[in-house]
Design an enzyme around this catalytic site. Structure first.
Site, PDB file in Angstrom:
ATOM      1  N   ARG A 207      28.762  -9.133 -27.155  1.00 51.28           N
ATOM      2  CA  ARG A 207      28.680  -8.521 -25.922  1.00 51.28           C
ATOM      3  C   ARG A 207      29.952  -7.760 -25.667  1.00 51.28           C
ATOM      4  NH1 ARG A 207      25.832 -12.077 -20.922  1.00 51.28           N
ATOM      5  NH2 ARG A 207      27.548 -10.919 -19.760  1.00 51.28           N
TER       6      ARG A 207
ATOM      7  N   LYS B 192      25.113 -20.538 -16.782  1.00 51.18           N
ATOM      8  CA  LYS B 192      23.513 -20.274 -16.034  1.00 51.18           C
ATOM      9  C   LYS B 192      22.484 -19.966 -17.030  1.00 51.18           C
ATOM     10  CE  LYS B 192      25.507 -16.809 -13.948  1.00 51.18           C
ATOM     11  NZ  LYS B 192      27.064 -16.511 -14.014  1.00 51.18           N
TER      12      LYS B 192
ATOM     13  N   ARG C  14      31.960 -16.236 -27.102  1.00 51.61           N
ATOM     14  CA  ARG C  14      30.576 -15.592 -27.082  1.00 51.61           C
ATOM     15  C   ARG C  14      30.649 -14.249 -27.353  1.00 51.61           C
ATOM     16  NH1 ARG C  14      27.598 -15.584 -21.542  1.00 51.61           N
ATOM     17  NH2 ARG C  14      28.713 -13.743 -20.783  1.00 51.61           N
TER      18      ARG C  14
ATOM     19  N   ARG D 141      24.609 -12.318  -5.936  1.00 50.80           N
ATOM     20  CA  ARG D 141      26.094 -12.143  -6.511  1.00 50.80           C
ATOM     21  C   ARG D 141      27.010 -11.756  -5.303  1.00 50.80           C
ATOM     22  NH1 ARG D 141      25.152 -12.085 -12.016  1.00 50.80           N
ATOM     23  NH2 ARG D 141      27.064 -12.317 -13.354  1.00 50.80           N
TER      24      ARG D 141
ATOM     25  N   ARG E  40      35.924  -9.518 -14.270  1.00 48.56           N
ATOM     26  CA  ARG E  40      34.653 -10.180 -13.797  1.00 48.56           C
ATOM     27  C   ARG E  40      35.142 -11.539 -13.021  1.00 48.56           C
ATOM     28  NH1 ARG E  40      32.131 -10.912 -19.662  1.00 48.56           N
ATOM     29  NH2 ARG E  40      30.783 -11.845 -18.406  1.00 48.56           N
TER      30      ARG E  40
HETATM   31  P1  ATP Z   1      26.634 -16.109 -17.527  1.00 51.74           P
HETATM   32  O1  ATP Z   1      27.414 -16.152 -18.654  1.00 51.74           O
HETATM   33  O2  ATP Z   1      26.916 -17.539 -16.677  1.00 51.74           O
HETATM   34  O3  ATP Z   1      25.273 -15.821 -17.731  1.00 51.74           O
HETATM   35  P2  ATP Z   1      27.873 -13.467 -16.985  1.00 51.74           P
HETATM   36  O4  ATP Z   1      28.567 -13.151 -15.488  1.00 51.74           O
HETATM   37  O5  ATP Z   1      28.458 -13.363 -18.235  1.00 51.74           O
HETATM   38  O6  ATP Z   1      26.949 -14.906 -16.603  1.00 51.74           O
HETATM   39  P3  ATP Z   1      25.376 -11.757 -16.511  1.00 51.74           P
HETATM   40  O7  ATP Z   1      24.838 -12.590 -15.403  1.00 51.74           O
HETATM   41  O8  ATP Z   1      24.513 -11.578 -17.745  1.00 51.74           O
HETATM   42  O9  ATP Z   1      26.693 -12.491 -16.978  1.00 51.74           O
HETATM   43  O10 ATP Z   1      25.830 -10.439 -15.841  1.00 51.74           O
HETATM   44  C1  ATP Z   1      26.427  -9.367 -16.619  1.00 51.74           C
HETATM   45  C2  ATP Z   1      26.854  -8.097 -15.853  1.00 51.74           C
HETATM   46  O11 ATP Z   1      25.756  -7.600 -15.163  1.00 51.74           O
HETATM   47  C3  ATP Z   1      27.730  -8.625 -14.525  1.00 51.74           C
HETATM   48  O12 ATP Z   1      29.116  -8.736 -14.866  1.00 51.74           O
HETATM   49  C4  ATP Z   1      27.175  -7.253 -13.632  1.00 51.74           C
HETATM   50  O13 ATP Z   1      28.071  -6.142 -14.093  1.00 51.74           O
HETATM   51  C5  ATP Z   1      26.002  -7.011 -13.898  1.00 51.74           C
HETATM   52  N1  ATP Z   1      25.173  -7.915 -12.872  1.00 51.74           N
HETATM   53  C6  ATP Z   1      24.327  -8.964 -13.141  1.00 51.74           C
HETATM   54  N2  ATP Z   1      23.749  -9.393 -12.089  1.00 51.74           N
HETATM   55  C7  ATP Z   1      24.033  -8.778 -11.068  1.00 51.74           C
HETATM   56  C8  ATP Z   1      23.953  -8.753  -9.813  1.00 51.74           C
HETATM   57  N3  ATP Z   1      23.263  -9.800  -9.154  1.00 51.74           N
HETATM   58  N4  ATP Z   1      24.290  -7.852  -8.899  1.00 51.74           N
HETATM   59  C9  ATP Z   1      25.389  -6.885  -9.574  1.00 51.74           C
HETATM   60  N5  ATP Z   1      25.450  -6.944 -10.781  1.00 51.74           N
HETATM   61  C10 ATP Z   1      25.066  -7.857 -11.657  1.00 51.74           C
HETATM   62 MG    MG Z   2      23.691 -14.833 -18.194  1.00 55.44          MG
END
Ligand code: ATP
Ligand code: MG
Length: 189
Positions: free
Chosen positions: A134, A14, A128, A89, A145
């Protein structure tokens, strides 16, 4: 106005694809994950709260997340549109976004679902984690997750289908191939 929701499991690409769309279409970008990580880095109270959830692989509570999103959205002036990366989400977040946009005379233009097989996601996130450090990109938290994605986030696929906004994209392939497919979906709106 182009309001694009970029959707997918953790590690689906994303963030990467959002940056490419932003460049091509001149949109504003909201990555809720980036917003939260910035708060953590700055040591704010919100950051401390968020860290507790993120490190457990859990979502930040809806009310908090919705308030954060509204304030970021209000900061955009003369916007050509927004790419929503990592939001909504949950169904509650999707309902809130719909309402927020309606209050501004707008709506979501399309939801793009980057669909990537689970084995690939795990590999990408582990890599990553090694490269970026991270804290939530470790095997145990990634599993959590992915579970949270299936139980709380994946139901949005049917929700957006019900809104007639759903667009599926097979998320395997080069970054360029996927960007091209996304651009095609946007250009056909
Ligand atoms: P990607 O790798 O596709 O960018 P991701 O799930 O690894 O997605 P982020 O979108 O950066 O990573 O989100 C990291 C964390 O931040 C999530 O696991 C959650 O705890 C929190 N978070 C992010 N967006 C939301 C949301 N809309 N609602 C609740 N928690 C969120
Ligand atoms: Mg992201």
């Amino acid at each position: 106005m182009l309001n694009i929701v970029i959707f997918g499991a953790p590690g689906s690409g994303k963030g990467t694809q959002s940056l490419r769309i932003v460049e091509k279409y001149g949109l504003n970008h909201i990555s809720t994950g980036d917003v939260l990580r910035a708060e953590i880095k700055n040591g704010t109270e919100l950051g401390q709260t968020a860290k507790g959830y993120i490190d457990q692989g859990q979502l930040i509570p809806d009310e908090l997340m919705i308030d954060i999103l509204a304030s970021v959205l209000d900061g955009f002036q003369d916007s050509k549109g927004v790419i929503f990366d990592g939001f909504p989400r949950t169904i509650a977040q999707a309902e809130a976004l719909k309402k927020m946009l309606a209050e501004r005379g707008q709506e979501v233009s399309v939801m793009i679902d980057l669909d990537v097989p689970e084995e690939e996601l795990m590999g990408r996130l582990i890599r990553r984690g090694i490269d970026s450090g991270r804290a939530d990109d470790n095997e145990e938290t990634i599993r959590k997750r992915l579970e949270v994605y299936h139980s709380q986030t994946a139901p949005l696929i049917d929700w957006f289908k019900g809104e007639n906004k759903y667009h599926h994209i097979a998320g395997m392939g080069s970054m360029e191939e996927i960007s091209a497919k996304i651009a095609q979906a946007i250009d056909s709106l």
